[in-house]
Each structure stands twice: as C-alpha cells, then as structure tokens.
Write an enzyme that holds these catalytic residues in place. Structure first.
Site, PDB file in Angstrom:
ATOM      1  N   LYS A 207      42.366  35.550  43.112  1.00 36.33           N
ATOM      2  CA  LYS A 207      42.987  36.626  43.885  1.00 36.33           C
ATOM      3  C   LYS A 207      42.939  36.319  45.379  1.00 36.33           C
ATOM      4  O   LYS A 207      43.928  36.544  46.101  1.00 36.33           O
ATOM      5  CB  LYS A 207      42.269  37.951  43.599  1.00 36.33           C
ATOM      6  CG  LYS A 207      42.806  39.152  44.392  1.00 36.33           C
ATOM      7  CD  LYS A 207      44.246  39.463  44.050  1.00 36.33           C
ATOM      8  CE  LYS A 207      44.844  40.550  44.947  1.00 36.33           C
ATOM      9  NZ  LYS A 207      44.235  41.874  44.730  1.00 36.33           N
TER      10      LYS A 207
ATOM     11  N   LEU B 146      37.315  49.480  43.349  1.00 35.90           N
ATOM     12  CA  LEU B 146      36.654  49.950  44.566  1.00 35.90           C
ATOM     13  C   LEU B 146      37.119  49.185  45.799  1.00 35.90           C
ATOM     14  O   LEU B 146      37.672  48.085  45.692  1.00 35.90           O
ATOM     15  CB  LEU B 146      35.137  49.824  44.392  1.00 35.90           C
ATOM     16  CG  LEU B 146      34.585  50.584  43.166  1.00 35.90           C
ATOM     17  CD1 LEU B 146      33.185  50.109  42.818  1.00 35.90           C
ATOM     18  CD2 LEU B 146      34.608  52.077  43.437  1.00 35.90           C
ATOM     19  N   PRO B 147      36.892  49.743  47.000  1.00 31.25           N
ATOM     20  CA  PRO B 147      37.465  49.162  48.218  1.00 31.25           C
ATOM     21  C   PRO B 147      36.821  47.877  48.717  1.00 31.25           C
ATOM     22  O   PRO B 147      37.493  47.065  49.348  1.00 31.25           O
ATOM     23  CB  PRO B 147      37.269  50.284  49.264  1.00 31.25           C
ATOM     24  CG  PRO B 147      37.005  51.521  48.483  1.00 31.25           C
ATOM     25  CD  PRO B 147      36.309  51.069  47.242  1.00 31.25           C
TER      26      PRO B 147
ATOM     27  N   THR C 248      39.084  44.053  44.615  1.00 31.93           N
ATOM     28  CA  THR C 248      39.299  42.758  45.265  1.00 31.93           C
ATOM     29  C   THR C 248      38.113  42.506  46.188  1.00 31.93           C
ATOM     30  O   THR C 248      37.998  43.113  47.252  1.00 31.93           O
ATOM     31  CB  THR C 248      40.614  42.749  46.068  1.00 31.93           C
ATOM     32  OG1 THR C 248      41.714  42.882  45.166  1.00 31.93           O
ATOM     33  CG2 THR C 248      40.773  41.433  46.826  1.00 31.93           C
TER      34      THR C 248
END
Length: 316
Positions: free
Chosen positions: A249, A126-127, A159
């Site tokens: 990340k 997902l964004p 992310t």
C-alpha cells in the site's frame, strides 16, 4: 514540490494537501511511530442486521468492526447488507448514532467487543499507527479482553507502516483465545491471528464493495479472511508475510503521489505555454502519459467534470 497551477487557491491547496498526505504515508515505511497515547474511546453502540442478501441465517456471523469513518462506515454497510450481525465501535458520537439507528447491544471498548460471545472476527479501519496500537494494545484494547479473545481472526485495514503491522501481529500471537473461542480454519487454535489488509479504491470502492485488499499474514489466515473481505471488495491479494500488505500500500501511494504531482506540473506548464488544460488532459489520456491521476483524478477543475470516474478525495 511547489505547484504553479492557476486554477484557484482552493484547488491548489486541496491538491497539495493530498500529495503531502501521500508523501507522509510513504515515509512511514521506515517509521514505527512513537506516540502511543490517545484519549480513551467513548462508550459505543452496536447493531445487528436483519438483511440477508448474501448470507443465510445459518452461515451469518457476528463481526466486530472498529472505525466508522469515511471508509469504515461504508464497509460496515456492505457487511450488514450481506446478512451478518455487527458490533461496532468508534470515538465519534455522531458516527455511533448513525450506526445505532438499526439498534441492538452496546460495546463500551475494544476489549469488551473482543470479549463478546459470538464475535468471530474483528476488523479495524483506523487513521494512524498510534490509533492502531491503542485499539489493539491499549488499556482497553482488543488484546486486553478479559478471559482471552473470542475472535480468533483479526484484520487491520488501516493504512499504517509495515513495522507497526508486524508489531501488532506479534502482540496478537502473544495473547490467548477464550476457552470457548471458535478457531478459524488454517489459524492457530491457541492465540488470535492478525492479518494486515489495507485497501485501495477509496470511498467509491467502499460504497460499491469493489475495494482491493493487499493482505499480509499467514497463508491460512488470509484464506480465512478472504470470505469476509470479498463482502467489501472484489480483489484480495496475498502479499506474503504480515506487514507486506502495508508495504504494498505504501509503494502504491508513493507512485500515486508522484503521478499526481507530475500531472499537475505538466498541466501547469502546458497552460503557461498556451495550451488548454482540458485539451492537454485529453492528449495525456490518449497517449503514454495516461494514468489514474489524469483520467480519473485530474487536478484541473475544468477536467474533473469529464473524468472517467467522479473525483473522490478519499480514493487512495
């Protein structure tokens, strides 16, 4: 940082946009994200696959996947090619139409997907943190499945920031499994277990199933997730507790953003001093300045054509 490149407005804006995006992702390291409201998901379709390139009919699983964007659609394709059945969900009608070409049943919400008999795992891509919270904890979220969740294992490859990942893990631990759910080996038999598993490799890696997954969560849960992740990537790294995958990340993206800005500034300076950008890039790539931003994602349009890896705007 204002770049002084003279290779066209479009190139400069694209590069600045990418660096700014990476900077914003790094800033999320200390943010929870306050907005918890997005529009309700539209009705969705799901599809099953008759492909059997990697999995036999006996070991094929039904996998839920939410998020069919640039990355998710390619990850889903690799899962489908591995012989697994898929139930998918996305807000985009066009994305769902593309996914539904292979036909099958429909899932009207993340909650309905989580209540679907036979779904063993759900993967989300997902964004933003807000979308993750809504998909997991919203009114029609995964964790609101009537009668408890069928999937015992949840993997979030978005992310986002570490705090939100840990918040979602705690919310999953406070939920319950359906009485007929099949617990994963190494996971709790009482509640669903969440692993944060952000990726590196971009759309090229997603297409070729060469992604790197940075995982945070219980050791047993990561071990249970690895066979699924290996169908979409080549490297699965256990980073420790839940949220540590996101921390890794964010750190990776911070270093990438800095190197991108440094390469752009170095090339701009070199050009102003009379050096050819392609020549200078060749020097970088055979010297101590070599990095992914110089040899595979060069900001100079002339140099992009000679990159070792084709320029990929989603490769971070």
């Amino acid at each position: 940082m204002m770049l002084v490149l003279r290779w066209g407005v479009s190139a400069r804006l694209t590069w600045l946009s990418t660096v700014n995006m990476l900077s914003q992702q790094a800033a999320q390291l200390t943010l929870h994200g306050t907005s918890r409201s997005i529009s309700n998901s539209r009705s969705i379709c799901s599809f099953s696959s008759s492909s059997s390139s990697k999995s036999t009919r006996e070991d094929a699983r039904k996998i839920g996947f939410i998020g069919l964007g640039n990355m998710g659609s390619r990850m889903v394709a690799n899962l489908r090619q591995s012989g697994h059945q898929l139930v998918v969900h996305d807000q985009s009608i066009s994305a769902m139409e593309a996914a539904c070409k292979d036909g099958a049943e429909a899932a009207s919400s993340p909650a309905q997907m989580a209540a679907t008999e036979g779904v063993d795992v759900i993967i989300t891509m997902l964004p933003s943190p807000q979308h993750v919270r809504e998909v997991y904890c919203g009114r029609n979220g995964i964790l609101k499945a009537e009668g408890g969740l069928r999937p015992a294992l949840l993997m979030d490859s978005s992310t986002i920031d570490p705090a939100t990942a840990r918040e979602m893990e705690a919310a999953a631990a406070a939920s319950s499994l359906h009485k007929d759910a099949r617990p994963c080996s190494g996971c709790s038999a009482a509640h669903p277990t969440l692993v944060d598993a952000p990726v590196s490799g971009g759309t090229t890696g997603a297409s070729k199933a060469t992604l790197t997954f940075m995982c945070g969560g219980e050791k047993g849960a990561i071990a249970a997730a690895e066979p699924y992740l290996k169908l979409m990537g080549k490297t699965v790294i256990n980073c420790g507790q839940c949220g540590n995958g996101q921390a890794a990340k964010v750190c990776n993206n911070l270093v990438l953003g800095v190197s991108m800005a440094a390469v752009a500034e170095g090339l701009a300076l070199g050009e102003r001093l009379g050096l050819d950008p392609k020549l200078l890039s060749d020097i970088f790539n055979s010297s101590s300045a070599r990095c992914w931003s110089s040899d595979s994602y060069n900001p100079c349009p002339v140099c992009i054509l000679s990159c070792a890896v084709p320029c990929d705007m989603h490769s971070f």
